[in-house]
Design an enzyme around this catalytic site. Sequence first.
Site, PDB file in Angstrom:
ATOM      1  N   ARG A  25      89.479  11.907   1.195  1.00 32.80           N
ATOM      2  CA  ARG A  25      88.109  11.785   0.678  1.00 32.80           C
ATOM      3  C   ARG A  25      87.601  10.358   0.861  1.00 32.80           C
ATOM      4  O   ARG A  25      86.431  10.149   1.192  1.00 32.80           O
ATOM      5  CB  ARG A  25      88.062  12.192  -0.794  1.00 32.80           C
ATOM      6  N   LYS A  38      80.120   8.135 -10.559  1.00 36.18           N
ATOM      7  CA  LYS A  38      78.770   8.690 -10.427  1.00 36.18           C
ATOM      8  C   LYS A  38      78.507   9.762 -11.495  1.00 36.18           C
ATOM      9  O   LYS A  38      77.491   9.730 -12.181  1.00 36.18           O
ATOM     10  CB  LYS A  38      78.564   9.291  -9.024  1.00 36.18           C
ATOM     11  N   ARG A  65      74.981  12.284   1.102  1.00 37.00           N
ATOM     12  CA  ARG A  65      76.285  11.784   1.541  1.00 37.00           C
ATOM     13  C   ARG A  65      76.337  11.586   3.048  1.00 37.00           C
ATOM     14  O   ARG A  65      77.368  11.147   3.562  1.00 37.00           O
ATOM     15  CB  ARG A  65      77.355  12.781   1.149  1.00 37.00           C
ATOM     16  N   ARG A  85      92.519  11.749 -13.347  1.00 31.66           N
ATOM     17  CA  ARG A  85      91.684  12.902 -13.701  1.00 31.66           C
ATOM     18  C   ARG A  85      92.359  14.195 -13.258  1.00 31.66           C
ATOM     19  O   ARG A  85      92.274  15.211 -13.932  1.00 31.66           O
ATOM     20  CB  ARG A  85      90.293  12.778 -13.054  1.00 31.66           C
ATOM     21  N   ARG A 113      90.952  20.106 -11.021  1.00 37.00           N
ATOM     22  CA  ARG A 113      90.298  19.981  -9.706  1.00 37.00           C
ATOM     23  C   ARG A 113      91.348  19.761  -8.640  1.00 37.00           C
ATOM     24  O   ARG A 113      92.043  18.748  -8.641  1.00 37.00           O
ATOM     25  CB  ARG A 113      89.304  18.814  -9.728  1.00 37.00           C
TER      26      ARG A 113
HETATM   27  P1  B4P Z   1      83.525  10.484 -11.658  1.00 39.12           P
HETATM   28  O1  B4P Z   1      82.347   9.833 -12.310  1.00 39.12           O
HETATM   29  O2  B4P Z   1      83.743  11.876 -12.058  1.00 39.12           O
HETATM   30  O3  B4P Z   1      83.525  10.452 -10.108  1.00 39.12           O
HETATM   31  P2  B4P Z   1      82.399  10.753  -9.027  1.00 39.12           P
HETATM   32  O4  B4P Z   1      82.058   9.400  -8.458  1.00 39.12           O
HETATM   33  O5  B4P Z   1      81.291  11.553  -9.610  1.00 39.12           O
HETATM   34  O6  B4P Z   1      83.155  11.653  -8.027  1.00 39.12           O
HETATM   35  P3  B4P Z   1      83.458  12.661  -6.868  1.00 39.12           P
HETATM   36  O7  B4P Z   1      83.141  12.002  -5.577  1.00 39.12           O
HETATM   37  O8  B4P Z   1      84.849  13.036  -7.171  1.00 39.12           O
HETATM   38  O9  B4P Z   1      82.719  13.972  -6.979  1.00 39.12           O
HETATM   39  P4  B4P Z   1      81.729  14.997  -6.339  1.00 39.12           P
HETATM   40  O10 B4P Z   1      81.716  16.046  -7.350  1.00 39.12           O
HETATM   41  O11 B4P Z   1      80.443  14.335  -5.995  1.00 39.12           O
HETATM   42  O12 B4P Z   1      84.778   9.578 -12.017  1.00 39.12           O
HETATM   43  C1  B4P Z   1      86.084   9.869 -11.632  1.00 39.12           C
HETATM   44  C2  B4P Z   1      87.082   9.535 -12.743  1.00 39.12           C
HETATM   45  O13 B4P Z   1      87.035   8.140 -13.049  1.00 39.12           O
HETATM   46  C3  B4P Z   1      86.818  10.273 -14.042  1.00 39.12           C
HETATM   47  O14 B4P Z   1      88.036  10.751 -14.548  1.00 39.12           O
HETATM   48  C4  B4P Z   1      86.239   9.203 -14.968  1.00 39.12           C
HETATM   49  O15 B4P Z   1      86.558   9.412 -16.331  1.00 39.12           O
HETATM   50  C5  B4P Z   1      86.887   7.933 -14.451  1.00 39.12           C
HETATM   51  N1  B4P Z   1      86.036   6.772 -14.639  1.00 39.12           N
HETATM   52  C6  B4P Z   1      84.695   6.689 -14.399  1.00 39.12           C
HETATM   53  N2  B4P Z   1      84.242   5.460 -14.684  1.00 39.12           N
HETATM   54  C7  B4P Z   1      85.326   4.707 -15.093  1.00 39.12           C
HETATM   55  C8  B4P Z   1      85.492   3.335 -15.515  1.00 39.12           C
HETATM   56  N3  B4P Z   1      84.469   2.476 -15.568  1.00 39.12           N
HETATM   57  N4  B4P Z   1      86.753   2.946 -15.833  1.00 39.12           N
HETATM   58  C9  B4P Z   1      87.805   3.799 -15.778  1.00 39.12           C
HETATM   59  N5  B4P Z   1      87.703   5.102 -15.399  1.00 39.12           N
HETATM   60  C10 B4P Z   1      86.480   5.549 -15.061  1.00 39.12           C
HETATM   61  O16 B4P Z   1      82.353  15.539  -4.940  1.00 39.12           O
HETATM   62  C11 B4P Z   1      83.414  16.450  -4.823  1.00 39.12           C
HETATM   63  C12 B4P Z   1      83.435  17.134  -3.441  1.00 39.12           C
HETATM   64  O17 B4P Z   1      82.263  18.006  -3.292  1.00 39.12           O
HETATM   65  C13 B4P Z   1      83.344  16.245  -2.193  1.00 39.12           C
HETATM   66  O18 B4P Z   1      84.618  15.744  -1.804  1.00 39.12           O
HETATM   67  C14 B4P Z   1      82.739  17.231  -1.131  1.00 39.12           C
HETATM   68  O19 B4P Z   1      83.736  18.088  -0.619  1.00 39.12           O
HETATM   69  C15 B4P Z   1      81.775  18.074  -1.921  1.00 39.12           C
HETATM   70  N6  B4P Z   1      80.383  17.540  -1.887  1.00 39.12           N
HETATM   71  C16 B4P Z   1      79.697  17.077  -2.985  1.00 39.12           C
HETATM   72  N7  B4P Z   1      78.473  16.648  -2.620  1.00 39.12           N
HETATM   73  C17 B4P Z   1      78.373  16.818  -1.267  1.00 39.12           C
HETATM   74  C18 B4P Z   1      77.356  16.514  -0.310  1.00 39.12           C
HETATM   75  N8  B4P Z   1      76.198  15.952  -0.669  1.00 39.12           N
HETATM   76  N9  B4P Z   1      77.605  16.807   0.993  1.00 39.12           N
HETATM   77  C19 B4P Z   1      78.760  17.375   1.370  1.00 39.12           C
HETATM   78  N10 B4P Z   1      79.772  17.679   0.519  1.00 39.12           N
HETATM   79  C20 B4P Z   1      79.592  17.398  -0.798  1.00 39.12           C
END
Ligand code: B4P
Length: 192
Positions: free
Chosen positions: A146, A14, A89, A128, A134
């Site tokens: 998670r 995302k 979420r 990552r 993190r």
């Molecule tokens: P990302 O792109 O960084 O992952 P994400 O889906 O954004 O992740 P996440 O769920 O961790 O984060 P959030 O900050 O929302 O990709 C991950 C990795 O994969 C990276 O290293 C990237 O390079 C790699 N990658 C991506 N695409 C790839 C591909 N095609 N091929 C290979 N590798 C690839 O949430 C973090 C925490 O914040 C939650 O657990 C919760 O505690 C809190 N939180 C956030 N929003 C909330 C909400 N709305 N309500 C309640 N809690 C919340």
Amino acid sequence: MLNLVLFGPPGAGKGTQSEKLVEKYSLVHLSTGDLLRSEIKAGTELGLQAKRLMDEGSLVPDAVVIGMIGSKLEANTDAPGFIFDGFPRTTAQAEALDKLLEQHSTSISCMLALEVEDQELINRLLERGKSSGRSDDANEEVVKNRLNVYQRDTAVVADFYSKQQKYIAVEGEGSIDEVFQRLCAEIDKVKG
Ligand code: B4P
């Protein structure tokens, strides 16, 4: 206005895809994960409370994230559109977002849901975790928690948008550019 919800389990890409989409479509990027991490960095009371929950892989309370998104919408009334990344979420967050957007006379255009197998998610997050600093990526138990929280509380948000005929599933495996092209193809259809 083009208002996109970018959805998917932790590590689905995302944050990665939002950065590229924001540039291509000139949208404002609202990531609740990033907003919470900046509160932690600033050492605010909210950040301190959020850190404890994020470190164990739990969700932060709905009221906190809804409040943060509400203020960002107020601060960006002239935006051409938004990408909501990692929000909503829970169903309560999705309902609150609809109400907030209605107050600004707009609505969600579509939800783009990135689909990625669990083992690939675990590999990406642990990879990552080696360099990101993190704490929620560093430990396999937390990563698995998670994913469980996602299945229990978040996966159902897809039904909320399905009922509104706004749900679009997108294959999230393959290279970052391949996934990006798939997302753009769907967005261009919605834009018409
Ligand atoms: P990302 O792109 O960084 O992952 P994400 O889906 O954004 O992740 P996440 O769920 O961790 O984060 P959030 O900050 O929302 O990709 C991950 C990795 O994969 C990276 O290293 C990237 O390079 C790699 N990658 C991506 N695409 C790839 C591909 N095609 N091929 C290979 N590798 C690839 O949430 C973090 C925490 O914040 C939650 O657990 C919760 O505690 C809190 N939180 C956030 N929003 C909330 C909400 N709305 N309500 C309640 N809690 C919340």
